[in-house]
Design an enzyme around this catalytic site. Structure first.
Site, short mmCIF file in Angstrom:
data_model
loop_
_atom_site.label_atom_id
_atom_site.label_comp_id
_atom_site.label_asym_id
_atom_site.label_seq_id
_atom_site.Cartn_x
_atom_site.Cartn_y
_atom_site.Cartn_z
N ASP A 15 -7.51 -12.55 -34.92
CA ASP A 15 -8.97 -12.73 -34.93
C ASP A 15 -9.23 -14.06 -34.26
O ASP A 15 -9.18 -15.11 -34.91
CB ASP A 15 -9.50 -12.70 -36.36
CG ASP A 15 -11.00 -12.87 -36.43
OD1 ASP A 15 -11.69 -12.54 -35.44
OD2 ASP A 15 -11.50 -13.33 -37.47
N GLU A 75 -9.16 -8.75 -31.89
CA GLU A 75 -10.57 -8.40 -32.00
C GLU A 75 -11.26 -8.91 -30.76
O GLU A 75 -11.14 -10.08 -30.41
CB GLU A 75 -11.18 -9.00 -33.26
CG GLU A 75 -12.59 -8.51 -33.49
CD GLU A 75 -13.11 -8.88 -34.85
OE1 GLU A 75 -12.93 -8.08 -35.79
OE2 GLU A 75 -13.69 -9.98 -34.98
N ASP A 148 -10.98 -15.07 -42.03
CA ASP A 148 -10.42 -14.83 -40.70
C ASP A 148 -9.04 -14.20 -40.82
O ASP A 148 -8.63 -13.41 -39.96
CB ASP A 148 -10.35 -16.14 -39.91
CG ASP A 148 -11.69 -16.82 -39.81
OD1 ASP A 148 -12.38 -16.61 -38.80
OD2 ASP A 148 -12.07 -17.54 -40.75
#
Length: 185
Positions: A15, A75, A148
């Site tokens: 992420d 992501e 996260d």
């Protein structure tokens, strides 16, 4: 160290971020999914953006060298209003990709809604809902304070559920605007 990837696979989920970058590793053996590790890379303590990028590269290389993932899932950045923030986030993502590619690990990107949909069944789920579902699916008790890390785990799990294939479609601006009415001024 050689392993038969048809029997097991390690997936590193990332992420990307410029203050905090999440990472999560899962091992998949047939349909058995095991949590290996997850956490965050703290970047806000570094003064310059260039130093943050260097630290991202070094930490991702370290994780890759420690766990030898077979695939990396990231992501994809979402559309934001602040162009400078988007540029910095894109650079962070690019450096993370370069680290994986330097070790010849294939990379797949997933949209945030696709990740949430894959893990919770709801593309608009909150970070807390994603973390709660992951606790159940991967059987861990303590969720980290910074979500996260669980977001990165969700990306890895999404990659597994998608069979390692990004479901990207080429949508038109009209479709984007109809799906995001709050962004029209």
């Amino acid at each position: 160290m050689s392993k038969d990837t048809s029997l097991e696979k390690i997936i590193l989920g990332l992420d990307p971020g410029t203050s905090v970058m999440g990472y999560g590793l899962i091992k998949v053996k047939k349909q058995d999914i095991k949590l290996l590790q997850f956490g965050v890379i703290h970047l806000s303590k570094y003064a310059s953006h260039e130093l943050k990028l260097k630290k991202i590269f070094e930490r991702i290389i370290g994780i890759v060298d420690d766990y030898h993932p077979d695939e990396v899932a990231l992501e994809a950045p979402f559309f934001g209003k602040n162009v400078q923030s988007m540029l910095k986030l894109g650079r962070a993502q690019g450096v993370a990709m370069a680290a994986a590619l330097s070790r010849e690990i294939p990379i797949t990107e997933y949209a945030p809604k696709k990740v949430k949909q894959s893990v919770t069944g709801n593309g608009n789920a909150s970070k807390e809902q994603v973390a709660a579902m992951l606790k159940t699916l991967l059987k861990f008790n303590d969720a980290p304070k910074l979500l996260d890390a669980t977001d990165a785990l969700a990306v890895a799990l999404c990659h597994h559920y998608q069979g390692g294939k990004s479901q990207q479609s080429s949508k038109s601006w009209k479709a984007f605007l109809s799906e995001n009415p709050g962004r029209i001024k």
